[in-house]
Scaffold this motif. Sequence first.
Motif, mmCIF file in Angstrom:
data_model
loop_
_atom_site.group_PDB
_atom_site.id
_atom_site.type_symbol
_atom_site.label_atom_id
_atom_site.label_comp_id
_atom_site.label_asym_id
_atom_site.label_seq_id
_atom_site.Cartn_x
_atom_site.Cartn_y
_atom_site.Cartn_z
ATOM 1 N N LEU A 225 -1.077 21.028 5.897
ATOM 2 C CA LEU A 225 -1.057 20.049 4.773
ATOM 3 C C LEU A 225 0.171 20.068 3.922
ATOM 4 C CD1 LEU A 225 -4.810 21.164 3.962
ATOM 5 C CD2 LEU A 225 -3.945 18.929 4.916
ATOM 6 N N SER A 226 0.912 20.967 3.842
ATOM 7 C CA SER A 226 1.866 21.258 2.814
ATOM 8 C C SER A 226 3.073 20.267 3.592
ATOM 9 C CB SER A 226 2.293 22.513 2.779
ATOM 10 O OG SER A 226 3.558 22.606 1.838
ATOM 11 N N LEU A 227 3.263 20.635 4.837
ATOM 12 C CA LEU A 227 4.455 20.087 5.599
ATOM 13 C C LEU A 227 4.008 18.559 5.681
ATOM 14 C CD1 LEU A 227 4.852 22.461 8.511
ATOM 15 C CD2 LEU A 227 6.392 22.104 6.634
ATOM 16 N N ALA A 228 2.844 18.074 5.711
ATOM 17 C CA ALA A 228 2.437 16.515 5.809
ATOM 18 C C ALA A 228 2.742 15.767 4.439
ATOM 19 C CB ALA A 228 1.228 16.368 6.491
ATOM 20 N N GLY A 229 2.754 16.773 3.720
ATOM 21 C CA GLY A 229 2.867 16.219 1.964
ATOM 22 C C GLY A 229 1.430 15.840 1.518
ATOM 23 N N ILE A 230 0.469 16.613 1.779
ATOM 24 C CA ILE A 230 -1.070 16.262 1.081
ATOM 25 C C ILE A 230 -1.658 17.635 0.732
ATOM 26 C CG2 ILE A 230 -1.404 13.793 2.137
ATOM 27 C CD1 ILE A 230 -3.185 15.319 4.213
ATOM 28 N N SER A 231 -0.860 18.608 0.599
ATOM 29 C CA SER A 231 -1.804 19.902 -0.101
ATOM 30 C C SER A 231 -2.300 19.699 -1.219
ATOM 31 C CB SER A 231 -0.470 21.010 -0.061
ATOM 32 O OG SER A 231 0.365 20.577 -0.997
ATOM 33 N N HIS A 232 -1.978 18.566 -2.170
ATOM 34 C CA HIS A 232 -2.706 18.439 -3.294
ATOM 35 C C HIS A 232 -4.234 18.145 -3.216
ATOM 36 C CE1 HIS A 232 -1.326 14.358 -1.959
ATOM 37 N NE2 HIS A 232 -2.092 14.083 -2.630
ATOM 38 N N VAL A 233 -4.557 17.453 -1.841
ATOM 39 C CA VAL A 233 -6.037 17.075 -1.726
ATOM 40 C C VAL A 233 -6.901 18.375 -1.968
ATOM 41 C CG1 VAL A 233 -5.237 15.130 -0.731
ATOM 42 C CG2 VAL A 233 -5.738 17.197 0.614
ATOM 43 N N VAL A 234 -6.398 19.569 -1.488
ATOM 44 C CA VAL A 234 -7.100 20.739 -1.385
ATOM 45 C C VAL A 234 -6.894 21.646 -2.533
ATOM 46 C CG1 VAL A 234 -7.618 20.648 0.937
ATOM 47 C CG2 VAL A 234 -5.607 21.782 0.206
ATOM 48 N N ALA A 235 -6.147 21.284 -3.754
ATOM 49 C CA ALA A 235 -6.165 21.903 -4.823
ATOM 50 C C ALA A 235 -6.627 21.010 -5.908
ATOM 51 C CB ALA A 235 -4.741 22.264 -5.139
ATOM 52 N N VAL A 236 -7.997 21.249 -6.520
ATOM 53 C CA VAL A 236 -8.421 20.430 -7.357
ATOM 54 C C VAL A 236 -7.446 20.064 -8.342
ATOM 55 C CG1 VAL A 236 -10.385 20.232 -8.824
ATOM 56 C CG2 VAL A 236 -10.838 21.423 -6.598
ATOM 57 N N SER A 237 -7.408 18.791 -8.507
ATOM 58 C CA SER A 237 -6.498 18.379 -9.597
ATOM 59 C C SER A 237 -7.011 16.742 -10.133
ATOM 60 C CB SER A 237 -5.320 17.806 -8.783
ATOM 61 O OG SER A 237 -5.397 16.847 -7.858
ATOM 62 N N GLY A 238 -6.078 16.121 -10.763
ATOM 63 C CA GLY A 238 -6.458 15.018 -11.490
ATOM 64 C C GLY A 238 -7.062 13.912 -10.555
ATOM 65 N N MET A 239 -6.593 13.880 -9.380
ATOM 66 C CA MET A 239 -6.947 12.974 -8.412
ATOM 67 C C MET A 239 -8.518 13.122 -8.044
ATOM 68 S SD MET A 239 -6.013 12.579 -4.402
ATOM 69 C CE MET A 239 -7.170 13.870 -3.940
ATOM 70 N N HIS A 240 -8.850 14.265 -8.167
ATOM 71 C CA HIS A 240 -10.437 14.518 -7.863
ATOM 72 C C HIS A 240 -11.035 14.099 -8.892
ATOM 73 C CE1 HIS A 240 -8.115 17.350 -5.134
ATOM 74 N NE2 HIS A 240 -9.129 17.419 -4.327
ATOM 75 N N LEU A 241 -10.810 14.345 -10.026
ATOM 76 C CA LEU A 241 -11.296 14.065 -11.371
ATOM 77 C C LEU A 241 -11.350 12.525 -11.547
ATOM 78 C CD1 LEU A 241 -12.749 16.168 -13.208
ATOM 79 C CD2 LEU A 241 -11.114 15.830 -14.889
ATOM 80 N N SER A 242 -10.350 11.808 -11.076
ATOM 81 C CA SER A 242 -10.491 10.364 -11.202
ATOM 82 C C SER A 242 -11.303 9.600 -9.948
ATOM 83 C CB SER A 242 -8.925 9.739 -10.943
ATOM 84 O OG SER A 242 -7.817 10.490 -11.677
ATOM 85 N N ILE A 243 -11.387 10.399 -8.996
ATOM 86 C CA ILE A 243 -12.503 10.001 -8.052
ATOM 87 C C ILE A 243 -13.784 10.242 -8.640
ATOM 88 C CG2 ILE A 243 -13.438 10.310 -5.810
ATOM 89 C CD1 ILE A 243 -10.911 11.427 -4.565
ATOM 90 N N LEU A 244 -14.144 11.125 -9.122
ATOM 91 C CA LEU A 244 -15.299 11.515 -10.062
ATOM 92 C C LEU A 244 -15.798 10.398 -11.003
ATOM 93 C CD1 LEU A 244 -17.989 13.284 -10.163
ATOM 94 C CD2 LEU A 244 -16.641 14.719 -11.660
ATOM 95 N N PHE A 245 -14.467 10.158 -11.964
ATOM 96 C CA PHE A 245 -14.602 9.226 -12.756
ATOM 97 C C PHE A 245 -15.194 7.812 -12.516
ATOM 98 C CE2 PHE A 245 -12.466 6.067 -15.330
ATOM 99 C CZ PHE A 245 -13.275 6.136 -16.728
ATOM 100 N N SER A 246 -14.457 7.556 -11.390
ATOM 101 C CA SER A 246 -14.852 6.078 -10.877
ATOM 102 C C SER A 246 -16.216 5.908 -10.411
ATOM 103 C CB SER A 246 -13.985 5.867 -9.592
ATOM 104 O OG SER A 246 -12.748 5.949 -9.966
ATOM 105 N N LEU A 247 -16.827 7.161 -9.666
ATOM 106 C CA LEU A 247 -18.290 7.349 -9.564
ATOM 107 C C LEU A 247 -19.221 7.024 -10.726
ATOM 108 C CD1 LEU A 247 -20.383 7.591 -7.187
ATOM 109 C CD2 LEU A 247 -20.281 9.977 -7.453
ATOM 110 N N VAL A 248 -18.887 7.835 -11.678
ATOM 111 C CA VAL A 248 -19.718 7.995 -12.826
ATOM 112 C C VAL A 248 -19.728 6.710 -13.605
ATOM 113 C CG1 VAL A 248 -19.839 8.991 -15.095
ATOM 114 C CG2 VAL A 248 -19.279 10.305 -13.213
#
Length: 738
Positions: A225-248
């Motif tokens: 995931l790190s080498l592919a450049g998407i390790s941030h998807v498994v470290a809860v971050s603002g992206m995850h909160l933004s997805i949750l925000f959209s649902l709410v």
Amino acid sequence: MRRLVWFTLGFGAACGVGVYLAPGLWGLWAGLGFGLGALVLWLLSRRGKPLAPGAAVCLGLAVGFAWFWVYDGILLRPAREADGTTREIVLTASDYPGETDYGAYVDGVISLSGRRYKVRLYLNGGAAPEPGDRVRVTAQLRLTTDGGSQEPTSHRSSGIFLLAYPQGEAVVERGSRGIGTFPARLRRTVGQKLTELFPEDTAGFARALLLGDRSGLSYRVRNELSLAGISHVVAVSGMHLSILFSLVYLLTFRQRVLSAVVGIPVLFLFAAVAGFTPSVTRAALMLSLSLLARLFQKEYDPPTALAFAALCLLAWNPVTAASVSFQLSVGAVAGILCFSGQLQKWLTQRLGKKQRLLRALAASLSVTLGATVFTLPISACTFGVISLVSPLTNLLTLWAVSLVFYGVMAACALGFVWTAGGRALAWAVSWLIRYILKAAELLAKAPAVFPEENPYAAAWVWFAMALLAVFLLGKCRGKLAFALGLCLTLALSVALGILEPLGERFRVTVLDVGQGQCILLQASGKTYVVDCGGTAGEGAGEKAARRLMSTGTYAIDGLILTHFDKDHISGAGQLLSRLEVGALYIPRWEDEDAEALLAAAGDRVQYVQEDLTLTWEGAELHIFAPLSQTTSNESGLSVLFTAGECDTLITGDMSQKLERSLLETHSLPDIELLVVGHHGSGSSTGYPLLRVLRPEVAAISVGRNSYGHPAAGTLARLMGEGVSIARTDRQGTLIFRG
């Protein structure tokens, strides 16, 4: 004028200086000086004119220095006074115990001089405390700022300023299960439910995506995931909160009152469950401000909201400035705000109005590239990798990540009321998870840049920052020239890293792998690796692979394991998975830790039961068979590498007794380089070996340890014989070339 933005820049800069340069009383004087500067700049401005940016920055610096001095020098004084003392403490656990390579720990709060401090207590067995429980124990306290932990900065930025080491048995007393313990209990319950619902190969990803718990992901997956450049998807971050925000926002029918009343508590509950990491807290504050702005029908200004969120985090704990989570989160949002709009406009102008798919891709690419502008140097310095395929990986997977996030939440919620239905939905979501993992696995094979292993790439990072500053000062003009300049200089840095070794006859590299050993032997186009293990476990193999790949080497002729101790083989499996390995040379010694490794090597395994000599143009490699069949250390291989006029001897963990046997049974030349046996242990590297072989340089592969390596006696023997000493724990990776 966004005065808060400029003020926060100054405040954050002062906190950064405080963290990395540790100002004492001079921080107070610096604060007073900048405060005076802010006052002068304000007086020089015309009456009635808002505070100028320069004055706002100076004011932020003044307040930042003053606050850091107060926080570090006054509020933390009781913690400093407790440093090194042994006393009885009563710790109120704030979470469930976690695991380390050496045992378990629990985080909690203790009281010192009437102030509460967050402490990490290392457990030595006994009952495991739960959130709210009180742990009574006599413990030695150590400040996290004095190197008492492996990652002191990480601890400090998360609010942990003391480590506690038990000096006796801990007594656990059942405590309150109040509202304060609810987030931790909810996180544990949800994690257990996800493990129950999802298949084994996807449960770890589901927990990491929703909770930030990456314990269920193997090192291989995390690395891909790190080498592919998407390790941030498994470290809860603002992206995850933004997805949750959209649902709410969708479920509340976009009603401004209902969205605020429901959304803000949900955002902060999610942040609490995630542990209030800086990135999640930053996002929760910004999104809450957007809901409040809509509720009161006020204008929402993202840069001001970002500044406010960052200021809140730094005011709560100035050391947060050192948190990589904080730096990446703020940097990503700042990059998006500064660049993504312009990039999207520039890209869409070159697309037709009817090309909706391409325009959508252009928007996604613009956000990815914008977020990368400020985060790339941070990632390069912190994680040692620049993923060249990151934009492509994000385009291919982020849409799926959003769907998986919703699917994981839905499966979990359904699983609590109908287990069979939750499992069915989890089964369906798992196929998307497998798609993400497979994409990461394939794209991780693409070339990447490793600044830690390539000094030219490290220099490029600093050059890129300077070029970015010029680009910003030029008001973002010359976008094409800027992009071409970055790409061409990056290609040049990679090429120089590959070309540099071509002019050498040989190279011996003793990698800094912590408490362990991994040595690269290179001459005339052939490469052998001797041992591959260390404190980082599988990371030792990844470090070796990255070092070799940075020089254009994607295959090695052989991997030689002197013996099967973990600090010599823990990274071998990862190295085998990353590079083509011609042969695996090992002693014939049964060891459970080596079974998986032997299975991975297959028919490439060669047992060395008699001395073996490998000869090629300009070099010889002698692999000496074991001289004993007692313990693992005593039954190991030793290696003599001759290239040019340099002879290098590697003895593994051989004792002084076997060193004498080696001298008696083999005709060894005077050597130029000795890799000191057993990481400098007092039981190795005796006088007979030193006086017969007369090495010029001794390389000690050692890291932070509790064994006393390198031993004072070993160092004294080396210095007494006039041998120059080089140590990986002090000098990092050691390179000898000719």
